[in-house]
Design a protein around this motif. Structure first.
Motif, PDB file in Angstrom:
ATOM      1  N   PRO A  98     -15.918  -6.107  -8.244  1.00  0.00           N
ATOM      2  CA  PRO A  98     -14.992  -5.864  -9.356  1.00  0.00           C
ATOM      3  C   PRO A  98     -13.617  -6.434  -9.024  1.00  0.00           C
ATOM      4  CG  PRO A  98     -15.411  -3.843  -8.144  1.00  0.00           C
ATOM      5  CD  PRO A  98     -16.326  -4.887  -7.573  1.00  0.00           C
ATOM      6  N   PRO A  99     -12.847  -6.798 -10.021  1.00  0.00           N
ATOM      7  CA  PRO A  99     -11.528  -7.362  -9.743  1.00  0.00           C
ATOM      8  C   PRO A  99     -10.629  -6.326  -9.062  1.00  0.00           C
ATOM      9  CG  PRO A  99     -11.811  -6.974 -12.090  1.00  0.00           C
ATOM     10  CD  PRO A  99     -13.123  -6.694 -11.436  1.00  0.00           C
ATOM     11  N   PRO A 100      -9.718  -6.795  -8.210  1.00  0.00           N
ATOM     12  CA  PRO A 100      -8.827  -5.847  -7.536  1.00  0.00           C
ATOM     13  C   PRO A 100      -7.889  -5.172  -8.530  1.00  0.00           C
ATOM     14  CG  PRO A 100      -8.127  -8.086  -7.123  1.00  0.00           C
ATOM     15  CD  PRO A 100      -9.416  -8.177  -7.882  1.00  0.00           C
ATOM     16  N   LYS A 101      -7.465  -3.956  -8.180  1.00  0.00           N
ATOM     17  CA  LYS A 101      -6.500  -3.248  -9.028  1.00  0.00           C
ATOM     18  C   LYS A 101      -5.151  -3.960  -8.939  1.00  0.00           C
ATOM     19  CE  LYS A 101      -7.465   0.747  -7.041  1.00  0.00           C
ATOM     20  NZ  LYS A 101      -7.292   2.131  -6.641  1.00  0.00           N
ATOM     21  N   PRO A 102      -4.459  -4.095 -10.051  1.00  0.00           N
ATOM     22  CA  PRO A 102      -3.149  -4.736  -9.998  1.00  0.00           C
ATOM     23  C   PRO A 102      -2.157  -3.878  -9.213  1.00  0.00           C
ATOM     24  CG  PRO A 102      -3.615  -3.946 -12.217  1.00  0.00           C
ATOM     25  CD  PRO A 102      -4.835  -3.701 -11.388  1.00  0.00           C
ATOM     26  N   PHE A 103      -1.241  -4.562  -8.563  1.00  0.00           N
ATOM     27  CA  PHE A 103      -0.215  -3.865  -7.790  1.00  0.00           C
ATOM     28  C   PHE A 103       0.731  -3.151  -8.742  1.00  0.00           C
ATOM     29  CE2 PHE A 103       4.035  -3.813  -5.875  1.00  0.00           C
ATOM     30  CZ  PHE A 103       3.767  -3.070  -4.744  1.00  0.00           C
ATOM     31  N   GLU A 104       1.011  -1.887  -8.464  1.00  0.00           N
ATOM     32  CA  GLU A 104       1.950  -1.133  -9.288  1.00  0.00           C
ATOM     33  C   GLU A 104       3.241  -0.918  -8.499  1.00  0.00           C
ATOM     34  OE1 GLU A 104       0.476   2.424 -11.111  1.00  0.00           O
ATOM     35  OE2 GLU A 104      -1.493   1.534 -11.435  1.00  0.00           O
ATOM     36  N   MET A 105       4.324  -1.292  -9.125  1.00  0.00           N
ATOM     37  CA  MET A 105       5.625  -1.094  -8.489  1.00  0.00           C
ATOM     38  C   MET A 105       5.941   0.386  -8.438  1.00  0.00           C
ATOM     39  SD  MET A 105       7.057  -3.979  -7.606  1.00  0.00           S
ATOM     40  CE  MET A 105       8.754  -3.524  -7.449  1.00  0.00           C
ATOM     41  N   PRO A 106       6.476   0.855  -7.316  1.00  0.00           N
ATOM     42  CA  PRO A 106       6.888   2.259  -7.274  1.00  0.00           C
ATOM     43  C   PRO A 106       8.064   2.473  -8.223  1.00  0.00           C
ATOM     44  CG  PRO A 106       7.516   1.114  -5.267  1.00  0.00           C
ATOM     45  CD  PRO A 106       6.706   0.158  -6.069  1.00  0.00           C
ATOM     46  N   PRO A 107       8.222   3.692  -8.701  1.00  0.00           N
ATOM     47  CA  PRO A 107       9.341   3.930  -9.622  1.00  0.00           C
ATOM     48  C   PRO A 107      10.679   3.698  -8.924  1.00  0.00           C
ATOM     49  CG  PRO A 107       8.288   5.991  -8.995  1.00  0.00           C
ATOM     50  CD  PRO A 107       7.459   4.884  -8.423  1.00  0.00           C
ATOM     51  N   LYS A 108      11.616   3.183  -9.691  1.00  0.00           N
ATOM     52  CA  LYS A 108      12.951   2.951  -9.126  1.00  0.00           C
ATOM     53  C   LYS A 108      13.687   4.276  -9.034  1.00  0.00           C
ATOM     54  CE  LYS A 108      13.409  -1.735 -10.662  1.00  0.00           C
ATOM     55  NZ  LYS A 108      14.203  -2.715 -11.377  1.00  0.00           N
ATOM     56  N   VAL A 109      14.425   4.415  -7.973  1.00  0.00           N
ATOM     57  CA  VAL A 109      15.202   5.638  -7.764  1.00  0.00           C
ATOM     58  C   VAL A 109      16.674   5.273  -7.894  1.00  0.00           C
ATOM     59  CG1 VAL A 109      15.764   7.452  -6.111  1.00  0.00           C
ATOM     60  CG2 VAL A 109      13.453   6.541  -6.213  1.00  0.00           C
TER      61      VAL A 109
END
Length: 86
Positions: free
Chosen positions: A69-80
């Motif tokens: 299966p295709p890899p999960k897209p990278f999710e940016m952590p929330p900005k603080v």
């Protein structure tokens, strides 16, 4: 992989052959250097540019299986937002 372009450098061809031989175990950078690749990262980049999907995990690189299966897209952590204390 039918959509892959031919590799143009000897290092790229060697890297692809080593990855194919390694199978699911994959290779480390040290393994590739031991097999004669001077610049393993550059050879792997060429393999990717030629259209072969690679998978990296725990310091090892392997060819990504066609049925994976295709890899999960990278999710940016929330900005603080830093608020200065008064």
């Amino acid at each position: 992989m039918s959509s892959a372009r031919p590799l143009t450098t000897p290092d790229g061809r060697l890297a692809l052959r080593l990855l194919e031989e390694a199978g699911d175990d994959g290779l480390t950078v040290a393994d590739m250097r031991r097999e004669g690749l001077q610049m393993p990262a550059q050879a792997l980049y060429e393999v990717e540019l030629a259209g072969h999907s690679l998978e990296r995990k725990a310091g090892r690189t392997r060819l990504r299986p066609a049925d994976a299966p295709p890899p999960k897209p990278f999710e940016m952590p929330p900005k603080v937002r830093l608020v200065p204390r008064s």
